[in-house]
Design a protein around this motif. Sequence first.
Motif, PDB file in Angstrom:
ATOM      1  N   ALA A  69      34.537  50.168  -2.763  1.00  0.00           N
ATOM      2  CA  ALA A  69      35.861  50.533  -2.248  1.00  0.00           C
ATOM      3  C   ALA A  69      35.953  52.036  -1.998  1.00  0.00           C
ATOM      4  CB  ALA A  69      36.941  50.099  -3.233  1.00  0.00           C
ATOM      5  N   LEU A  70      35.387  52.815  -2.908  1.00  0.00           N
ATOM      6  CA  LEU A  70      35.431  54.271  -2.760  1.00  0.00           C
ATOM      7  C   LEU A  70      34.661  54.709  -1.524  1.00  0.00           C
ATOM      8  CD1 LEU A  70      36.327  56.934  -4.089  1.00  0.00           C
ATOM      9  CD2 LEU A  70      34.201  56.901  -5.401  1.00  0.00           C
ATOM     10  N   TYR A  71      33.476  54.176  -1.348  1.00  0.00           N
ATOM     11  CA  TYR A  71      32.642  54.512  -0.189  1.00  0.00           C
ATOM     12  C   TYR A  71      33.344  54.133   1.118  1.00  0.00           C
ATOM     13  CZ  TYR A  71      28.573  54.284   2.949  1.00  0.00           C
ATOM     14  OH  TYR A  71      27.698  54.453   4.003  1.00  0.00           O
ATOM     15  N   ARG A  72      33.924  52.913   1.140  1.00  0.00           N
ATOM     16  CA  ARG A  72      34.613  52.454   2.348  1.00  0.00           C
ATOM     17  C   ARG A  72      35.823  53.332   2.672  1.00  0.00           C
ATOM     18  NH1 ARG A  72      36.750  47.797   0.458  1.00  0.00           N
ATOM     19  NH2 ARG A  72      38.649  48.960  -0.031  1.00  0.00           N
ATOM     20  N   ASN A  73      36.608  53.651   1.657  1.00  0.00           N
ATOM     21  CA  ASN A  73      37.813  54.449   1.890  1.00  0.00           C
ATOM     22  C   ASN A  73      37.490  55.849   2.397  1.00  0.00           C
ATOM     23  OD1 ASN A  73      39.414  52.346   1.057  1.00  0.00           O
ATOM     24  ND2 ASN A  73      39.750  53.148  -1.011  1.00  0.00           N
ATOM     25  N   ILE A  74      36.435  56.437   1.872  1.00  0.00           N
ATOM     26  CA  ILE A  74      36.058  57.783   2.304  1.00  0.00           C
ATOM     27  C   ILE A  74      35.624  57.783   3.766  1.00  0.00           C
ATOM     28  CG2 ILE A  74      34.339  59.608   2.013  1.00  0.00           C
ATOM     29  CD1 ILE A  74      34.546  59.086  -1.023  1.00  0.00           C
ATOM     30  N   LEU A  75      34.838  56.784   4.160  1.00  0.00           N
ATOM     31  CA  LEU A  75      34.416  56.705   5.565  1.00  0.00           C
ATOM     32  C   LEU A  75      35.605  56.449   6.492  1.00  0.00           C
ATOM     33  CD1 LEU A  75      31.023  54.754   5.583  1.00  0.00           C
ATOM     34  CD2 LEU A  75      31.421  57.197   5.935  1.00  0.00           C
ATOM     35  N   ILE A  76      36.537  55.583   6.057  1.00  0.00           N
ATOM     36  CA  ILE A  76      37.739  55.326   6.861  1.00  0.00           C
ATOM     37  C   ILE A  76      38.568  56.598   6.994  1.00  0.00           C
ATOM     38  CG2 ILE A  76      39.962  54.121   6.873  1.00  0.00           C
ATOM     39  CD1 ILE A  76      38.529  51.726   5.612  1.00  0.00           C
ATOM     40  N   GLY A  77      38.760  57.292   5.866  1.00  0.00           N
ATOM     41  CA  GLY A  77      39.534  58.525   5.890  1.00  0.00           C
ATOM     42  C   GLY A  77      38.908  59.580   6.776  1.00  0.00           C
ATOM     43  N   CYS A  78      37.598  59.714   6.700  1.00  0.00           N
ATOM     44  CA  CYS A  78      36.890  60.706   7.512  1.00  0.00           C
ATOM     45  C   CYS A  78      37.029  60.392   9.003  1.00  0.00           C
ATOM     46  CB  CYS A  78      35.425  60.732   7.107  1.00  0.00           C
ATOM     47  SG  CYS A  78      34.476  62.067   7.872  1.00  0.00           S
ATOM     48  N   TRP A 193      28.240  60.781   1.032  1.00  0.00           N
ATOM     49  CA  TRP A 193      26.862  60.822   0.550  1.00  0.00           C
ATOM     50  C   TRP A 193      26.796  60.735  -0.973  1.00  0.00           C
ATOM     51  CZ3 TRP A 193      22.394  60.024   2.823  1.00  0.00           C
ATOM     52  CH2 TRP A 193      22.326  60.129   4.217  1.00  0.00           C
ATOM     53  N   LEU A 194      27.815  61.272  -1.659  1.00  0.00           N
ATOM     54  CA  LEU A 194      27.834  61.209  -3.113  1.00  0.00           C
ATOM     55  C   LEU A 194      28.141  59.797  -3.625  1.00  0.00           C
ATOM     56  CD1 LEU A 194      29.683  64.541  -4.013  1.00  0.00           C
ATOM     57  CD2 LEU A 194      27.257  64.015  -4.333  1.00  0.00           C
ATOM     58  N   THR A 195      28.709  58.960  -2.759  1.00  0.00           N
ATOM     59  CA  THR A 195      29.045  57.600  -3.191  1.00  0.00           C
ATOM     60  C   THR A 195      28.134  56.541  -2.572  1.00  0.00           C
ATOM     61  OG1 THR A 195      30.688  57.437  -1.393  1.00  0.00           O
ATOM     62  CG2 THR A 195      31.480  58.158  -3.550  1.00  0.00           C
ATOM     63  N   THR A 196      27.174  56.951  -1.765  1.00  0.00           N
ATOM     64  CA  THR A 196      26.291  55.971  -1.134  1.00  0.00           C
ATOM     65  C   THR A 196      25.282  55.414  -2.145  1.00  0.00           C
ATOM     66  OG1 THR A 196      24.953  55.579   0.837  1.00  0.00           O
ATOM     67  CG2 THR A 196      24.468  57.558  -0.433  1.00  0.00           C
ATOM     68  N   GLY A 197      24.799  54.248  -1.858  1.00  0.00           N
ATOM     69  CA  GLY A 197      23.817  53.634  -2.743  1.00  0.00           C
ATOM     70  C   GLY A 197      22.457  54.321  -2.668  1.00  0.00           C
ATOM     71  N   GLN A 198      21.577  53.956  -3.550  1.00  0.00           N
ATOM     72  CA  GLN A 198      20.277  54.596  -3.642  1.00  0.00           C
ATOM     73  C   GLN A 198      19.208  53.899  -2.803  1.00  0.00           C
ATOM     74  OE1 GLN A 198      19.850  57.567  -5.279  1.00  0.00           O
ATOM     75  NE2 GLN A 198      22.094  57.352  -5.357  1.00  0.00           N
ATOM     76  N   THR A 199      19.527  52.767  -2.192  1.00  0.00           N
ATOM     77  CA  THR A 199      18.533  52.056  -1.397  1.00  0.00           C
ATOM     78  C   THR A 199      18.367  52.731  -0.041  1.00  0.00           C
ATOM     79  OG1 THR A 199      20.152  50.567  -0.387  1.00  0.00           O
ATOM     80  CG2 THR A 199      19.225  49.906  -2.518  1.00  0.00           C
ATOM     81  N   SER A 200      17.219  52.479   0.579  1.00  0.00           N
ATOM     82  CA  SER A 200      16.949  53.055   1.903  1.00  0.00           C
ATOM     83  C   SER A 200      17.956  52.559   2.940  1.00  0.00           C
ATOM     84  CB  SER A 200      15.533  52.696   2.347  1.00  0.00           C
ATOM     85  OG  SER A 200      14.583  53.214   1.452  1.00  0.00           O
TER      86      SER A 200
END
Length: 467
Positions: A69-78, A193-200
Amino acid sequence: MKLQYRAAAILFLEGLASSGLQMITIRQTIPFVGSSVLSTSIIISTFLAALALGYYIGGRVRSEDYERALYRNILIGCTIFGVGLSYPFVETFFFLLSNLLGTGAILGNPLLHLCLFCLLVMAPLVFALAQTVPLLLNTTVGLSNSRAAGNATAISTVGNVIGCVLTSLVVMYFLGVGASIILNCLYLIICAWLTTGQTSKSKATTFVATSAIIAVSVGLNVLIPRAIMFSDGAYSNIEVFDVPGGKKMVMNGSNSSFIGTEERDGWPYIEVIKEVVFASQEEGLDVLVLGAGGFTLTTGDIGSAKVTYVDVDPEAKRAAEEAFLGTPITGQFIQDDARRYLLRSTERWDFIVVDVYSNSSTIPAHISTLEFFNLVSSRLKPAGKAIMNIVAKPTLEDSYSASMDRTIREAFPYCITHISGFRNALENILYFCRNKNASSEVAGLYKDDTTRVEVEGFMALHRGNSK
């Protein structure tokens, strides 16, 4: 990065962007609704309402879903920040609303349009970012709920304070509104980037998403505005372009100045002011102009007059010299607020010209009150005169036009007016007023039981014909 440090960084950056959002929204909507307490209150109220709702909803997200949810909201806000607050989008939004809703008293009210903009564009952005605080509380380990909440809100508020100062007093002032939007988008991209997952796959998705957002944001906020505007600084959007017969300078959507190839080459009301101020060619006139526009008042012969321009926007002078007049301005330029300058100055002038607007029809509130006009009167020489350009209805059939007329005449009992047109619509009305403290004969009333009107009228006519 440790989880708690990462959370602190995200909260701080979100705070920077949130306060920058308010400043940029106020600035971007000035050309369409003006600068007033009403418009500012609508923006702040909507911001706070969306903030509260975001806190409420964010606190109800399941803990196992908070990262997504945090990752999605940040991208939407940006995305909303970079696109929805860009000048091309804001201009198109208000233009479409004006055409769809018409010009009626209610549906055509710019404040209604501002409410819709805030609800449809700003509120979703604030709602998305506001959820950051409750979502990140899930990262606290070994802290009580009250201490965790206190730390989170404190870090976000520190970001708010720094972001407000940085956006309005530094970035917007020196680099313009577009650069301020890009910078705030970068804050949120770092958060993404701080909330993105660690996978490629997660990193690749973030790279593509953030690259697209920044590319579109740069295009909408830097490339397009710089192509159509001379400046998008902290106070005004300034455009200069050729029109039939000359050049036009537009500030915040207002046709601020025009200069052509003929001798009387400015807007008609400016030429009338020139005739009043400079036609006598009196020696050593001291003239103060509040609101510089395109500095066209001093194009042409001004004799030995000393003219001082005062305007809050320093970009006005640069635009006039580099793109509009093509030559250095005639007169002295002082960057200051009109009322503040009068309060600080001890000088007296033969003429004070007041022509200050934040957009095509809105006078800043503190420059349209009885106290301000009394201040103008107090800064005139004993025989000095004030000239005010007021955009209002000459029929005086609405509250604003009638009240403005009464306010000016309360401060200046002796005024005459020059009207650019007589319709039940907004027109340029010039008030020519003498210092109310000037030593002269006291005006009286003409009544049926005396012959004063005949005698004094004859004497006035005789004196006029003898010159």
